[in-house]
Write a protein that holds these residues in place. Structure first.
Motif, short mmCIF file in Angstrom:
data_model
loop_
_atom_site.label_atom_id
_atom_site.label_comp_id
_atom_site.label_asym_id
_atom_site.label_seq_id
_atom_site.Cartn_x
_atom_site.Cartn_y
_atom_site.Cartn_z
N LEU A 29 46.18 -52.81 -16.22
CA LEU A 29 45.51 -51.51 -16.27
C LEU A 29 45.34 -51.11 -17.74
O LEU A 29 46.06 -51.61 -18.61
CB LEU A 29 46.34 -50.45 -15.53
N PRO A 30 44.39 -50.20 -18.02
CA PRO A 30 44.19 -49.75 -19.41
C PRO A 30 45.49 -49.25 -20.04
O PRO A 30 46.24 -48.50 -19.43
CB PRO A 30 43.16 -48.63 -19.26
N GLY A 107 40.04 -46.19 -34.26
CA GLY A 107 39.88 -46.51 -35.68
C GLY A 107 39.96 -48.00 -35.93
O GLY A 107 40.93 -48.64 -35.52
N GLY A 108 38.94 -48.57 -36.56
CA GLY A 108 38.95 -49.99 -36.91
C GLY A 108 39.13 -50.88 -35.70
O GLY A 108 38.53 -50.66 -34.65
N VAL A 109 40.00 -51.87 -35.84
CA VAL A 109 40.22 -52.80 -34.73
C VAL A 109 40.91 -52.10 -33.56
O VAL A 109 40.90 -52.61 -32.43
CB VAL A 109 41.05 -54.02 -35.21
N GLY A 110 41.47 -50.91 -33.80
CA GLY A 110 42.02 -50.11 -32.70
C GLY A 110 40.97 -49.73 -31.67
O GLY A 110 41.31 -49.37 -30.54
N CYS A 111 39.70 -49.82 -32.06
CA CYS A 111 38.62 -49.54 -31.12
C CYS A 111 38.63 -50.51 -29.96
O CYS A 111 38.13 -50.20 -28.86
CB CYS A 111 37.27 -49.57 -31.83
N ALA A 112 39.17 -51.71 -30.18
CA ALA A 112 39.28 -52.69 -29.10
C ALA A 112 40.20 -52.20 -28.00
O ALA A 112 40.06 -52.58 -26.84
CB ALA A 112 39.79 -54.02 -29.66
N ILE A 113 41.15 -51.35 -28.37
CA ILE A 113 42.08 -50.78 -27.39
C ILE A 113 41.53 -49.47 -26.83
O ILE A 113 41.77 -49.11 -25.69
CB ILE A 113 43.46 -50.56 -28.03
N ALA A 114 40.77 -48.76 -27.67
CA ALA A 114 40.17 -47.51 -27.22
C ALA A 114 39.08 -47.76 -26.18
O ALA A 114 38.88 -46.94 -25.27
CB ALA A 114 39.59 -46.75 -28.42
N TYR A 115 38.38 -48.88 -26.30
CA TYR A 115 37.27 -49.16 -25.39
C TYR A 115 37.67 -49.19 -23.91
O TYR A 115 37.04 -48.52 -23.09
CB TYR A 115 36.57 -50.47 -25.78
N PRO A 116 38.72 -49.95 -23.51
CA PRO A 116 39.07 -49.94 -22.09
C PRO A 116 39.48 -48.56 -21.59
O PRO A 116 39.29 -48.24 -20.41
CB PRO A 116 40.22 -50.94 -21.99
N GLN A 117 40.03 -47.73 -22.48
CA GLN A 117 40.36 -46.36 -22.08
C GLN A 117 39.10 -45.58 -21.74
O GLN A 117 38.99 -44.94 -20.68
CB GLN A 117 41.13 -45.67 -23.21
N ALA A 118 38.13 -45.63 -22.66
CA ALA A 118 36.88 -44.90 -22.44
C ALA A 118 36.16 -45.42 -21.20
O ALA A 118 35.64 -44.64 -20.38
CB ALA A 118 35.99 -45.02 -23.67
N LYS A 119 36.12 -46.72 -21.04
CA LYS A 119 35.44 -47.33 -19.90
C LYS A 119 36.08 -46.90 -18.58
O LYS A 119 35.39 -46.53 -17.62
CB LYS A 119 35.48 -48.86 -20.04
N GLY A 189 44.61 -46.51 -33.18
CA GLY A 189 44.16 -47.08 -34.43
C GLY A 189 45.31 -47.20 -35.42
O GLY A 189 46.48 -47.20 -35.02
N PRO A 190 45.02 -47.25 -36.71
CA PRO A 190 46.09 -47.31 -37.71
C PRO A 190 47.02 -46.11 -37.58
O PRO A 190 46.59 -45.01 -37.20
CB PRO A 190 45.32 -47.26 -39.03
N VAL A 191 48.29 -46.33 -37.88
CA VAL A 191 49.28 -45.26 -37.71
C VAL A 191 48.91 -43.99 -38.48
O VAL A 191 48.99 -42.88 -37.93
CB VAL A 191 50.68 -45.76 -38.10
#
Length: 276
Positions: A29-30, A107-119, A189-191
């Protein structure tokens, strides 16, 4: 063994791979993550699952090339395999009942983790605004994917080479000051970015969830390497998180702990350059 089905280079330092992992794809799950090991001699590295396809039995990982193991992983191609893939680990993101409007900040590569949340939140019928930030235009990732699952997408670059010039916190502050009502903000994203997103939302009383990335070894809570202080109590990101109430996190302690092996990492990188 877990075969790589697809590989895509998103920018010079960020790679996306799709892996055949039906048991993980069935349950993930996300917000949850996996730990991989390339071979029997490799280190264990945690990565949040960026996407999954239950029907196809695949999961997608997006990672930044920052050290020896991610360099090796980036060198693999479709048809190659990795030895170990453990998961899903951690607690899936929990959204309180009654939430209607969410802002996802990446933020940055953290967007890869943000994407499944938004989706995921968009698929539930919630109103989703997404704010993503990058240093410059050349490293922007997942723009089309975010547009497809966002009611409003705000893209920022530090140098103004694309989208709005400035930080994600500037856009978030502007939205809140203009009266935009968010029931929840999710920041990944970054801390330092997550810390200042929380400082931005706190005066407005907006619940803010952050996904933490402390040093992690076993992923089961036994080693204690991923401990963080939340609300004055010790938590373990691998089993209690990785999501936490951002207003309760001791970000300064987290940043100090994340720098524990900075000198050794620099020495290792220097050595690798010398022998290449």
């Amino acid at each position: 063994m877990f075969p790589i089905i697809e590989k895509t280079v998103l920018n010079p330092s960020v790679v996306k791979i799709k892996l055949d992992a039906p048991l993980i794809a069935k349950k993930v799950l996300p917000g949850q993550f996996i730990i991989f090991r390339i071979d029997e001699y490799g280190e264990r590295v945690p990565l949040t699952v960026a996407d999954y396809d239950r029907e196809a039995g695949t999961i997608t990982l997006i990672f930044q090339i920052v050290g020896h193991t991610t360099e090796r992983l980036a060198a693999l191609n479709a048809g190659d395999s990795i030895l170990d893939l453990v998961g899903p680990l951690g607690v899936a993101t929990e959204i309180p009942e009654g939430v209607e409007s969410v802002c996802v900040v990446g933020g940055g590569v953290g967007c890869a983790i943000a994407y499944p949340q938004a989706k995921h939140l968009h698929s539930l019928g919630l109103e989703v605004d997404t704010i993503v930030g990058f240093r410059n235009k050349d490293i922007v990732i997942l723009e089309d994917e975010f547009r497809a699952c966002s009611d409003n997408l705000y893209l920022c670059t530090d140098d103004g080479s694309y989208g709005t010039k400035g930080f994600v916190t500037n856009v978030l502050q502007q939205q809140l000051e203009q009266g935009k009502k968010y029931d929840v903000v999710i920041a990944i994203g970054p801390v330092p970015m997550m810390k200042f997103v929380c400082k931005t939302t706190e005066p407005f009383g907006v619940k803010t969830i952050v996904s933490l990335n402390p040093i992690m070894v076993d992923g089961t809570g036994m080693c204690g390497g991923c401990r963080v202080t939340v609300g004055g109590k010790t938590k373990y990101a691998c089993v209690d998180g990785p999501d936490f109430d951002g207003h309760q996190v001791d970000f300064d302690e987290l940043m100090r702990r994340n720098g524990t092996y900075k000198r050794q990492e620099q020495e290792c990188n220097l050595f690798r350059k010398e022998v290449q």
